[in-house]
Write a protein that holds these residues in place. Structure first.
Motif, PDB file in Angstrom:
ATOM      1  N   ARG A   1       0.848  -1.197   0.000  1.00 38.44           N
ATOM      2  CA  ARG A   1       0.000   0.000   0.000  1.00 38.44           C
ATOM      3  C   ARG A   1       0.880   1.242   0.000  1.00 38.44           C
ATOM      4  NH1 ARG A   1      -2.722  -3.102   4.129  1.00 38.44           N
ATOM      5  NH2 ARG A   1      -1.547  -1.968   5.701  1.00 38.44           N
ATOM      6  N   ARG A   2       0.460   2.202  -0.766  1.00 41.44           N
ATOM      7  CA  ARG A   2       1.097   3.518  -0.665  1.00 41.44           C
ATOM      8  C   ARG A   2       0.482   4.190   0.534  1.00 41.44           C
ATOM      9  NH1 ARG A   2       2.239   7.568  -5.437  1.00 41.44           N
ATOM     10  NH2 ARG A   2       3.385   8.485  -3.741  1.00 41.44           N
ATOM     11  N   CYS A   3       1.261   4.318   1.564  1.00 39.36           N
ATOM     12  CA  CYS A   3       0.729   4.916   2.787  1.00 39.36           C
ATOM     13  C   CYS A   3       0.580   6.420   2.604  1.00 39.36           C
ATOM     14  CB  CYS A   3       1.625   4.581   3.975  1.00 39.36           C
ATOM     15  SG  CYS A   3       3.365   4.875   3.687  1.00 39.36           S
ATOM     16  N   ALA A   4      -0.247   6.970   3.452  1.00 32.23           N
ATOM     17  CA  ALA A   4      -0.401   8.423   3.445  1.00 32.23           C
ATOM     18  C   ALA A   4       0.962   9.020   3.753  1.00 32.23           C
ATOM     19  CB  ALA A   4      -1.431   8.848   4.475  1.00 32.23           C
ATOM     20  N   HIS A   5       1.535   9.656   2.776  1.00 27.66           N
ATOM     21  CA  HIS A   5       2.913  10.125   2.908  1.00 27.66           C
ATOM     22  C   HIS A   5       2.973  11.593   2.550  1.00 27.66           C
ATOM     23  CE1 HIS A   5       7.268   9.845   2.888  1.00 27.66           C
ATOM     24  NE2 HIS A   5       7.253  10.533   1.757  1.00 27.66           N
ATOM     25  N   MET A   6       3.518  12.373   3.462  1.00 21.97           N
ATOM     26  CA  MET A   6       3.729  13.775   3.145  1.00 21.97           C
ATOM     27  C   MET A   6       5.147  13.944   2.616  1.00 21.97           C
ATOM     28  SD  MET A   6       4.098  15.494   6.843  1.00 21.97           S
ATOM     29  CE  MET A   6       5.438  15.065   7.932  1.00 21.97           C
ATOM     30  N   ASP A   7       5.349  14.969   1.854  1.00 22.27           N
ATOM     31  CA  ASP A   7       6.693  15.228   1.351  1.00 22.27           C
ATOM     32  C   ASP A   7       7.629  15.437   2.529  1.00 22.27           C
ATOM     33  OD1 ASP A   7       5.943  15.052  -1.271  1.00 22.27           O
ATOM     34  OD2 ASP A   7       5.606  17.203  -1.519  1.00 22.27           O
ATOM     35  N   GLY A   8       8.747  14.750   2.501  1.00 21.78           N
ATOM     36  CA  GLY A   8       9.724  14.855   3.578  1.00 21.78           C
ATOM     37  C   GLY A   8       9.426  13.962   4.763  1.00 21.78           C
ATOM     38  N   GLY A   9       8.487  13.035   4.638  1.00 13.97           N
ATOM     39  CA  GLY A   9       8.103  12.169   5.751  1.00 13.97           C
ATOM     40  C   GLY A   9       9.231  11.270   6.233  1.00 13.97           C
ATOM     41  N   PHE A  10       9.958  10.668   5.307  1.00 11.24           N
ATOM     42  CA  PHE A  10      11.077   9.804   5.700  1.00 11.24           C
ATOM     43  C   PHE A  10      12.206  10.628   6.323  1.00 11.24           C
ATOM     44  CE2 PHE A  10       9.249   6.831   2.511  1.00 11.24           C
ATOM     45  CZ  PHE A  10       9.099   5.739   3.353  1.00 11.24           C
ATOM     46  N   ILE A  11      12.405  11.838   5.805  1.00  9.93           N
ATOM     47  CA  ILE A  11      13.441  12.699   6.364  1.00  9.93           C
ATOM     48  C   ILE A  11      13.061  13.127   7.784  1.00  9.93           C
ATOM     49  CG2 ILE A  11      14.606  14.928   6.131  1.00  9.93           C
ATOM     50  CD1 ILE A  11      14.462  14.491   3.086  1.00  9.93           C
ATOM     51  N   ALA A  12      11.791  13.461   7.979  1.00 11.73           N
ATOM     52  CA  ALA A  12      11.326  13.837   9.322  1.00 11.73           C
ATOM     53  C   ALA A  12      11.469  12.660  10.283  1.00 11.73           C
ATOM     54  CB  ALA A  12       9.873  14.306   9.260  1.00 11.73           C
ATOM     55  N   LEU A  13      11.136  11.469   9.808  1.00 11.38           N
ATOM     56  CA  LEU A  13      11.256  10.267  10.629  1.00 11.38           C
ATOM     57  C   LEU A  13      12.713  10.004  10.997  1.00 11.38           C
ATOM     58  CD1 LEU A  13       9.973   7.739  11.833  1.00 11.38           C
ATOM     59  CD2 LEU A  13      10.080   6.695   9.579  1.00 11.38           C
ATOM     60  N   GLY A  14      13.598  10.138  10.029  1.00 14.26           N
ATOM     61  CA  GLY A  14      15.020   9.959  10.293  1.00 14.26           C
ATOM     62  C   GLY A  14      15.573  11.013  11.236  1.00 14.26           C
ATOM     63  N   THR A  15      15.126  12.246  11.077  1.00 17.12           N
ATOM     64  CA  THR A  15      15.581  13.328  11.955  1.00 17.12           C
ATOM     65  C   THR A  15      15.137  13.090  13.386  1.00 17.12           C
ATOM     66  OG1 THR A  15      15.513  14.875  10.095  1.00 17.12           O
ATOM     67  CG2 THR A  15      15.535  15.825  12.308  1.00 17.12           C
ATOM     68  N   LEU A  16      13.897  12.674  13.564  1.00 15.53           N
ATOM     69  CA  LEU A  16      13.370  12.379  14.896  1.00 15.53           C
ATOM     70  C   LEU A  16      14.196  11.284  15.570  1.00 15.53           C
ATOM     71  CD1 LEU A  16      10.789  13.013  16.704  1.00 15.53           C
ATOM     72  CD2 LEU A  16       9.818  10.963  15.683  1.00 15.53           C
ATOM     73  N   GLY A  17      14.450  10.203  14.856  1.00 14.85           N
ATOM     74  CA  GLY A  17      15.241   9.113  15.412  1.00 14.85           C
ATOM     75  C   GLY A  17      16.692   9.496  15.638  1.00 14.85           C
ATOM     76  N   PHE A  18      17.257  10.297  14.720  1.00 16.54           N
ATOM     77  CA  PHE A  18      18.644  10.715  14.854  1.00 16.54           C
ATOM     78  C   PHE A  18      18.843  11.555  16.118  1.00 16.54           C
ATOM     79  CE2 PHE A  18      22.300  13.426  14.029  1.00 16.54           C
ATOM     80  CZ  PHE A  18      23.231  12.499  13.615  1.00 16.54           C
ATOM     81  N   PHE A  19      17.938  12.499  16.350  1.00 20.05           N
ATOM     82  CA  PHE A  19      18.060  13.327  17.547  1.00 20.05           C
ATOM     83  C   PHE A  19      17.788  12.530  18.813  1.00 20.05           C
ATOM     84  CE2 PHE A  19      17.768  16.999  14.646  1.00 20.05           C
ATOM     85  CZ  PHE A  19      18.920  17.641  15.052  1.00 20.05           C
ATOM     86  N   GLY A  20      16.893  11.541  18.737  1.00 23.58           N
ATOM     87  CA  GLY A  20      16.682  10.662  19.889  1.00 23.58           C
ATOM     88  C   GLY A  20      17.946   9.901  20.241  1.00 23.58           C
ATOM     89  N   GLY A  21      18.599   9.330  19.229  1.00 21.01           N
ATOM     90  CA  GLY A  21      19.849   8.610  19.461  1.00 21.01           C
ATOM     91  C   GLY A  21      20.957   9.527  19.940  1.00 21.01           C
ATOM     92  N   ALA A  22      21.003  10.750  19.402  1.00 11.57           N
ATOM     93  CA  ALA A  22      22.031  11.709  19.826  1.00 11.57           C
ATOM     94  C   ALA A  22      21.835  12.092  21.295  1.00 11.57           C
ATOM     95  CB  ALA A  22      21.985  12.949  18.942  1.00 11.57           C
ATOM     96  N   LEU A  23      20.579  12.282  21.718  1.00 13.30           N
ATOM     97  CA  LEU A  23      20.317  12.601  23.126  1.00 13.30           C
ATOM     98  C   LEU A  23      20.723  11.447  24.032  1.00 13.30           C
ATOM     99  CD1 LEU A  23      16.869  14.432  22.989  1.00 13.30           C
ATOM    100  CD2 LEU A  23      19.103  15.427  23.499  1.00 13.30           C
TER     101      LEU A  23
END
Length: 167
Positions: free
Chosen positions: A115-137
């Protein structure tokens, strides 16, 4: 002394940080492949799965690094021990880490179902940024761990209903 410049704990921290950069790059590449009229779902699914696996490992690697850096005082479960700054960084780090991992796995589930999930432009980048900052903290919190405050907290907790048995 083994002649290494970094201790084993610092090597694990460095490995977790480098792994975070790699899986973040996978999320950025997945975003590029998902954009456009005909997204390449098989490639996006592979990239998302690889990034999710890297994200999954970054949290436990940081815990392992903490255990190696402070073998006498760092524990997997140590509620409110280690000092205020350590606890604060851990709380927000685990919140960001777990949120990004949950969304990553839900996205991966939708992709593997075709399925093509409901995806906004930049969704994967936002997801990666969220996880990256979590790991950095989580990684940065190890610099603020205070073993003296951890031992004091465990000693006070251990003298309660269990007759002073150490935790």
């Amino acid at each position: 002394p083994s002649g290494n410049f970094l201790s084993e704990g610092h090597q694990i921290r460095l490995g977790a940080a480098l792994l975070s950069i790699v899986w973040f790059a996978f999320f950025v590449t997945a975003e590029a492949r998902y954009a456009g009229e005909s997204p390449q779902l098989a490639e996006v699914t592979f990239l998302s799965a690889s990034a999710s696996l890297g994200l999954l490992w970054s949290g436990p690697l940081t815990v392992l690094a903490g255990c190696r850096l402070h073998p006498e005082s760092f524990r997997l479960w140590q509620p409110f021990a280690g000092g205020f700054v350590f606890v604060f960084l851990q709380a927000f780090g685990w919140l960001l880490y777990s949120s990004s991992l949950m969304v990553s796995l839900l996205t991966l589930t939708n992709l593997t179902a075709g399925r093509r999930c409901a995806h906004m432009d930049g969704g994967f980048i936002a997801l990666g940024t969220l996880g990256f900052f979590g790991g950095a903290l989580l990684n940065m919190s190890l610099d603020h761990f205070d073993p003296a405050q951890g031992a004091r907290s465990r000693g006070a907790a251990g003298s309660g209903a269990r007759g002073g048995a150490p935790l």
